[in-house]
Motif scaffolding. Structure first.
Motif, short mmCIF file in Angstrom:
data_model
loop_
_atom_site.label_atom_id
_atom_site.label_comp_id
_atom_site.label_asym_id
_atom_site.label_seq_id
_atom_site.Cartn_x
_atom_site.Cartn_y
_atom_site.Cartn_z
N ARG A 156 67.72 134.15 14.22
CA ARG A 156 67.27 133.58 12.95
C ARG A 156 66.86 132.13 13.10
O ARG A 156 66.08 131.63 12.30
CB ARG A 156 68.38 133.70 11.91
CG ARG A 156 68.69 135.13 11.49
CD ARG A 156 67.47 135.82 10.92
NE ARG A 156 67.74 137.17 10.51
CZ ARG A 156 67.61 137.60 9.26
NH1 ARG A 156 67.21 136.78 8.32
NH2 ARG A 156 67.85 138.85 8.96
N SER A 157 67.37 131.43 14.11
CA SER A 157 67.07 130.00 14.24
C SER A 157 65.58 129.75 14.51
O SER A 157 65.10 128.63 14.32
CB SER A 157 67.91 129.39 15.37
OG SER A 157 67.62 130.02 16.60
N PHE A 158 64.84 130.77 14.95
CA PHE A 158 63.43 130.57 15.24
C PHE A 158 62.57 130.72 14.00
O PHE A 158 61.39 130.35 14.01
CB PHE A 158 62.95 131.56 16.30
CG PHE A 158 63.74 131.51 17.57
CD1 PHE A 158 64.06 132.68 18.24
CD2 PHE A 158 64.17 130.31 18.10
CE1 PHE A 158 64.79 132.64 19.41
CE2 PHE A 158 64.90 130.26 19.27
CZ PHE A 158 65.22 131.44 19.92
N LEU A 159 63.10 131.29 12.95
CA LEU A 159 62.38 131.41 11.70
C LEU A 159 62.69 130.20 10.84
O LEU A 159 63.81 129.72 10.82
CB LEU A 159 62.78 132.69 10.95
CG LEU A 159 62.58 134.01 11.69
CD1 LEU A 159 63.06 135.16 10.83
CD2 LEU A 159 61.12 134.21 12.07
N THR A 160 61.69 129.71 10.13
CA THR A 160 61.96 128.58 9.23
C THR A 160 62.91 129.02 8.13
O THR A 160 63.01 130.21 7.80
CB THR A 160 60.66 128.07 8.60
OG1 THR A 160 60.09 129.12 7.81
CG2 THR A 160 59.67 127.63 9.67
N ASN A 161 63.61 128.06 7.57
CA ASN A 161 64.56 128.38 6.49
C ASN A 161 63.86 129.06 5.32
O ASN A 161 64.39 130.01 4.74
CB ASN A 161 65.25 127.11 6.02
CG ASN A 161 66.22 126.55 7.05
OD1 ASN A 161 66.73 127.31 7.89
ND2 ASN A 161 66.45 125.25 7.02
N SER A 162 62.67 128.58 4.99
CA SER A 162 61.96 129.17 3.85
C SER A 162 61.54 130.60 4.13
O SER A 162 61.70 131.48 3.29
CB SER A 162 60.74 128.32 3.48
OG SER A 162 59.85 128.22 4.58
N PHE A 163 61.04 130.87 5.34
CA PHE A 163 60.60 132.24 5.63
C PHE A 163 61.80 133.17 5.80
O PHE A 163 61.70 134.37 5.50
CB PHE A 163 59.73 132.28 6.89
CG PHE A 163 59.08 133.63 7.09
CD1 PHE A 163 58.02 134.03 6.29
CD2 PHE A 163 59.53 134.50 8.06
CE1 PHE A 163 57.43 135.28 6.44
CE2 PHE A 163 58.94 135.75 8.24
CZ PHE A 163 57.89 136.14 7.42
N SER A 164 62.91 132.66 6.25
CA SER A 164 64.11 133.50 6.40
C SER A 164 64.56 134.07 5.06
O SER A 164 65.24 135.10 5.02
CB SER A 164 65.26 132.69 7.01
OG SER A 164 64.96 132.36 8.35
N ARG A 165 64.17 133.42 3.98
CA ARG A 165 64.53 133.92 2.65
C ARG A 165 63.56 134.98 2.15
O ARG A 165 63.80 135.59 1.10
CB ARG A 165 64.60 132.75 1.66
CG ARG A 165 65.76 131.79 1.94
CD ARG A 165 65.97 130.82 0.78
NE ARG A 165 64.85 129.89 0.64
CZ ARG A 165 64.79 128.71 1.27
NH1 ARG A 165 65.76 128.33 2.08
NH2 ARG A 165 63.76 127.90 1.07
N THR A 166 62.48 135.20 2.90
CA THR A 166 61.54 136.26 2.53
C THR A 166 62.22 137.63 2.65
O THR A 166 62.97 137.89 3.59
CB THR A 166 60.30 136.23 3.46
OG1 THR A 166 59.66 134.97 3.33
CG2 THR A 166 59.33 137.35 3.11
N GLU A 167 61.93 138.47 1.71
CA GLU A 167 62.49 139.83 1.73
C GLU A 167 62.01 140.57 2.97
O GLU A 167 60.87 140.44 3.39
CB GLU A 167 62.04 140.58 0.48
CG GLU A 167 62.53 142.02 0.40
CD GLU A 167 61.93 142.76 -0.78
OE1 GLU A 167 62.31 143.91 -0.99
OE2 GLU A 167 61.07 142.18 -1.47
#
Length: 611
Positions: free
Chosen positions: A425-436
């Motif tokens: 998960r650390s490679f995904l931005t925080n905002s995109f990690s919240r994407t469904e």
């Protein structure tokens, strides 16, 4: 095998229809046409001529004095039997399997799908009832995409044809997230394109008066309903293979050093049919299928190989991605794309393949583990321990401990990425990690062993392999047939039960027993190769410069706020410099999705949609 498209509800001009034909041209290089069936109903088709090569079998095909019309992609293997049984239909072709579908609908109505044995995606227009029937086979071996746009309904074999007709091609972010986080695709009706879905396996849809009704017509048997023997299974596999050889053009085979394709080739030979084999290889590496096959079958003129090179693959990445309309699944998927080119150059339009054997005959270790757990939980601890020890004697490295320890071990997640892990998960931005993300597929009822196998067959493993395979080979006008996915064979396997699948400490015991009478013993003694390409070596070294250039060049996944570039760059550097081969899938997923965005989602309008 063909390409199809259609529109209901909008008058499509000739230029758009011709552009849609061009978008599916590779799927059917032997002919192309479209027709306005009636007001605001248009059907289009590109043909790959395999059965009944006469022009009378071209499509769109009509029936009952133009009361029925169809465009069809696939093969109906029991078409000869259907044509004989429905003898009083007003036939217009000699032996077209397309016309057998029209006849079955005429005779059986909407129940006609249960009478079809084969792989198919088709659209059938019934003028008298002003309805469109869209259907796919029981495993969605053939794709059929659908979209509602601007008060009209569209369908096609690929997204590019929908785009040519005016459907916008925008990224569907939950699908993007599922790939980047878990390496998953084809687990639901969703695609990577927003607003474009696919007809699910074993379903048909009826469009009438602008309303779409979706219905399942087949479900897998997950419980034993009657007693059946392994001998009957072997007999039916032979019958399935015989039906899959139905063709008016030569048939070849995707050949590997495993038992699945080897059994098919040997069964065909025992019936008097020689199948030319096509294999992709990695010369000079431990993963060279050609070297293993040569050791097993010797020099054989009925066999062609395609050498796969890292730099060529990087050069071809965009072309392969456009053909797949999804992230390239790995070096092996690229190998299949190139294998199709070799087969087509050799004059072949049809290849058999061994996909489905592992999921149907119990080829994975974790199926055997589920069998041991199920036996233990049924109160048969001694039998469970004996089964565990059968496997441990054969492979003490893979099978350590005891049945009791296996039962007590933590349960792994259902999602199994190709090489076992997912993108941190650390490679995904925080905002995109919240994407469904896409929701997890349903777990079937029934015993745990069959349910696990069916989850792979229906959602987790096989669907993405089938979709990659279809698009890889259809990019070269090659039809792939999969005899292990005959639905009658699978129904009989359910009746057999799972215990014979793991007899003697082997996975796929039933298939191995059959292979023992057909193949050299070396085929049976090989360990299963889970990593059969140099993907890790290439991503660590051969392609390191290209990957770093991509990371440094303002990549789209970074500029659109999806990937945390510093975190990914550091992780890749650490991976590339560590001495062990490690796990390459985290960087492969990024690269494959980056090419996906570059190929399909470049426009400023799409960029704003992502942001």
């Amino acid at each position: 095998m063909c390409g199809i498209f259609g529109v209901c509800g909008k008058a499509v001009d000739d230029n758009a229809a011709l552009a849609a034909l061009e978008a599916i041209a590779a799927r059917g290089p032997d002919g192309a046409s479209f027709a306005r069936i009636q007001d605001k109903v248009l059907l289009g088709h590109t043909r790959l001529s395999i059965i009944d090569l006469d022009d009378h079998a071209n499509q769109p095909m009509y029936g009952l004095g133009r009361q029925l019309a169809i465009v069809f992609n696939g093969e109906i293997y029991n078409a000869p039997q259907l044509r004989a049984a429905i003898g009083d239909y007003p036939w217009t072709t000699d032996h077209s399997d397309t016309e057998a579908i029209l006849a079955a609908y005429w005779r059986f109505g909407e129940d006609f799908l249960s009478h079809l044995q084969g792989m198919f995606a088709f659209a059938l227009w019934d003028k008298s009832e002003a309805k469109l029937i869209l259907a796919v086979d029981r495993f969605s071996i053939k794709p059929l995409l659908i979209a509602n746009h601007a008060s009209s309904f569209y369908f096609a074999s690929n997204a590019a044809a929908l785009g040519a007709l005016g459907v916008p091609l925008l990224p569907y972010l939950p699908a993007v997230h599922s790939w980047l986080a878990d390496g998953q695709l084809e687990t639901s009706a969703a695609t990577f394109f927003s607003g474009i879905d696919q007809i699910p396996a074993a379903h048909f849809a009826v469009l009438r008066s602008g309303e779409l009704r979706l219905k399942r017509y087949w479900s897998p048997p997950l419980r034993e309903t009657r007693s059946i023997s392994a001998v009957e299974i072997e007999s039916w596999l032979r019958e399935s293979l015989t039906s899959h050889l139905l063709s008016d053009v030569p048939v070849g085979i995707n050949l590997s050093s495993g038992i699945d394709s080897g059994v098919l080739r040997a069964l065909a030979a025992s019936g008097g049919t020689t199948l030319h084999g096509f294999t992709f290889s990695f010369p000079g590496t431990p993963y060279d299928e050609a070297a293993r096959l040569k050791a097993l079958i010797g020099d054989n003129k009925e066999w062609s190989t395609t050498a796969i090179d890292a730099n060529e693959m990087w050069r071809d990445f965009p072309s392969a991605t456009r053909a797949l309309e999804s992230p390239l699944g790995g070096v092996a998927i690229y190998g299949h794309w190139r294998n199709g080119q070799t087969a087509r150059a050799a004059g072949y339009k049809v290849l058999l393949a061994g996909e489905g054997a592992d999921e149907v005959f119990g080829g994975y270790k974790y199926y055997a583990e589920e069998a041991i757990k199920a036996t233990w939980r049924a109160g048969q601890e001694n039998e469970a321990e004996a089964l565990f020890q059968d496997f441990a004697r054969r492979d003490p490295v893979e099978w350590r401990g005891s049945a009791a320890q296996l039962v007590q071990a933590p349960v792994e997640g259902r999602l199994r990425a190709p090489d076992g892990t997912s993108l941190a998960r650390s490679f995904l931005t925080n905002s995109f990690s919240r994407t469904e993300k896409l929701s997890d597929p349903p777990m079937q009822d029934g015993d745990a062993v069959r349910a696990t196998m069916w989850a792979d067959l229906a959602y987790l493993k096989l669907p993405k392999l089938l979709r990659w395979q279809d698009r890889c080979y259809m990019a070269s006008g090659i039809e792939i047939r999969v005899p292990f996915l005959d639905h009658i064979l699978i129904e009989r396997m359910a009746a057999l039960g799972w215990k014979p699948l793991f007899a003697g400490g082997f996975t796929k015991s039933v298939l191995r027993r059959m292979a023992a009478a057909l193949l050299p013993s070396e085929f049976l003694s090989q360990p299963k190769l889970y990593v059969a390409t140099p993907q890790r070596e290439w991503m660590k070294s051969n392609l390191r410069r290209q990957v770093e250039d991509m990371l440094d060049s303002g990549a789209m996944l970074v500029s659109n706020g999806i990937i945390d570039l510093p975190a990914l760059r550091k992780a890749y550097k650490d991976y590339a410099t560590e001495p062990s081969l490690g796990n390459s899938f985290f960087i492969w997923k990024y690269v494959a999705m980056e090419f996906m965005f570059q190929c399909f989602f470049r426009t400023s309008q799409q960029d704003r949609r992502i942001a």
